[in-house]
Design an enzyme around this catalytic site. Structure first.
Site, mmCIF file in Angstrom:
data_model
loop_
_atom_site.group_PDB
_atom_site.id
_atom_site.type_symbol
_atom_site.label_atom_id
_atom_site.label_comp_id
_atom_site.label_asym_id
_atom_site.label_seq_id
_atom_site.Cartn_x
_atom_site.Cartn_y
_atom_site.Cartn_z
ATOM 1 N N ASP A 122 0.922 -1.040 0.213
ATOM 2 C CA ASP A 122 -0.107 0.008 -0.169
ATOM 3 C C ASP A 122 1.114 1.687 -0.028
ATOM 4 O OD1 ASP A 122 1.412 -0.233 2.483
ATOM 5 O OD2 ASP A 122 -0.896 -0.791 3.203
ATOM 6 N N ASN A 134 -7.698 -2.969 14.131
ATOM 7 C CA ASN A 134 -9.040 -3.170 13.882
ATOM 8 C C ASN A 134 -8.909 -3.933 12.788
ATOM 9 O OD1 ASN A 134 -8.198 -1.510 11.258
ATOM 10 N ND2 ASN A 134 -9.606 -0.232 11.272
ATOM 11 N N HIS A 168 -6.836 -4.825 10.704
ATOM 12 C CA HIS A 168 -6.755 -4.529 8.382
ATOM 13 C C HIS A 168 -5.126 -4.951 8.259
ATOM 14 C CE1 HIS A 168 -4.922 -0.496 9.593
ATOM 15 N NE2 HIS A 168 -3.840 -1.147 9.045
ATOM 16 N N GLU A 171 -9.470 -1.821 5.254
ATOM 17 C CA GLU A 171 -9.677 -1.545 6.491
ATOM 18 C C GLU A 171 -11.626 -2.277 6.426
ATOM 19 O OE1 GLU A 171 -8.404 -0.114 8.171
ATOM 20 O OE2 GLU A 171 -8.313 2.018 8.038
HETATM 21 C C1 GLP Z 1 -0.316 0.573 8.554
HETATM 22 C C2 GLP Z 1 -0.177 -0.724 7.802
HETATM 23 C C3 GLP Z 1 -0.698 -1.617 8.053
HETATM 24 C C4 GLP Z 1 0.254 -3.320 9.236
HETATM 25 C C5 GLP Z 1 -0.159 -0.978 10.073
HETATM 26 C C6 GLP Z 1 0.018 -2.005 11.462
HETATM 27 O O1 GLP Z 1 -1.685 0.782 8.727
HETATM 28 N N1 GLP Z 1 -0.703 -0.200 6.173
HETATM 29 O O2 GLP Z 1 0.040 -2.417 7.099
HETATM 30 O O3 GLP Z 1 0.047 -3.852 9.065
HETATM 31 O O4 GLP Z 1 0.121 -0.351 9.909
HETATM 32 O O5 GLP Z 1 1.249 -1.282 11.714
HETATM 33 P P1 GLP Z 1 2.253 -1.758 12.759
HETATM 34 O O6 GLP Z 1 2.982 -2.613 12.909
HETATM 35 O O7 GLP Z 1 3.213 -0.333 13.273
HETATM 36 O O8 GLP Z 1 1.238 -2.121 14.466
#
Ligand code: GLP
Length: 242
Positions: free
Chosen positions: A67, A136, A138, A143
């Site tokens: 993304d 959440n 995702h 989402e």
């Molecule tokens: C962002 C990214 C996701 C990632 C998420 C969790 O939203 N788009 O790909 O998994 O963050 O991030 P973290 O690993 O910092 O909790």
């Protein structure tokens, strides 16, 4: 699903790097689906260490990231392209032209998504997809929704995701509200999936995603239907698993 419980973040990162290394060694021209977020940073550090030791060669690897924020340029230090350069691409011998991240500067959503779908199609598909997990549920930026989006699409980020991302930006106004993300269909077609989770704040969503009902309201729950998922997490993140 394979679950690998490690004592802490460092060991989670080493274990995840073991799996990615095995993929690169066994198929030097593989396609890696890569992820951002704080969780995989240690994994990338470990991969760079192995490359520095001469144990890994990325020259044949293609990478396709999940993304990118809509509106951020590759030079913006909060863009996911910048993140990937900083944490992995500039430190190993992957060919820059073989590293793909959605084009955040393409204002035409349809065009941005169609060209990313074409890149994914031409790559022949993802061999190993690395995923983090949002609070959440995702994955990428898929989402919670009423249905699973199959291909690359533009998403309106939920308030909880915007709030979680705010820590990286100088002000709330600068936090992107939209992103381009690979779809659930593409993720599910990956040959193997590797999910990394760390910390007690992920424990409830890990339980919901992997042991609760499969629903687009918890996007990661679809992974229960994938035939080759490895979940690597530290004790804190896996503490609520039955
Ligand atoms: C962002 C990214 C996701 C990632 C998420 C969790 O939203 N788009 O790909 O998994 O963050 O991030 P973290 O690993 O910092 O909790």
């Amino acid at each position: 699903m394979r679950i690998i419980k490690t004592t802490d973040y460092e060991n989670m990162s080493r274990m995840a790097a073991n799996i990615i290394s095995a993929q690169v060694i066994l198929k030097p021209d593989c396609v890696l689906g890569l992820a951002t977020g704080s969780t995989p940073i240690g994994t990338y550090e470990e991969l760079v260490r192995r490359y520095d030791r001469g144990d890994l060669d990325f020259s044949g690897v293609t990478s396709i990231n999940l993304d990118e924020y809509k509106g951020l340029s590759p030079e913006n230090d909060q863009s996911y392209r910048y993140f990937m350069n900083e944490h992995l691409f500039s430190h190993v011998n992957i060919r820059p032209e073989k590293t793909y991240v959605p084009d955040g500067l393409e204002a035409d959503g349809e065009k941005a998504c169609a060209s990313y779908n074409e890149i994914i199609r031409q790559s022949g598909g993802i061999d190993l997809q690395l995923l983090g997990l949002g609070h959440n549920g995702h994955i990428g930026f898929n989402e919670p929704a009423d249905a699973f989006d199959k291909e690359t699409h533009c998403v309106d980020l939920t308030q909880s995701t915007i709030d979680a991302n705010a820590r990286f930006f100088a002000s709330m106004d600068e936090v992107p509200k939209q992103a381009y993300t690979m779809g659930i269909g593409t993720i599910m077609r990956a040959g193997k999936i590797l999910v990394v989770v760390s910390g007690a704040d992920k424990a409830q969503i890990v339980k919901d995603a992997f042991f609760g009902p499969v629903t687009p309201q918890v996007p990661a729950s679809i992974l229960q239907f994938h035939r080759d998922v490895t979940l690597v997490g530290d004790e804190a993140a896996l503490s609520l698993i039955p």
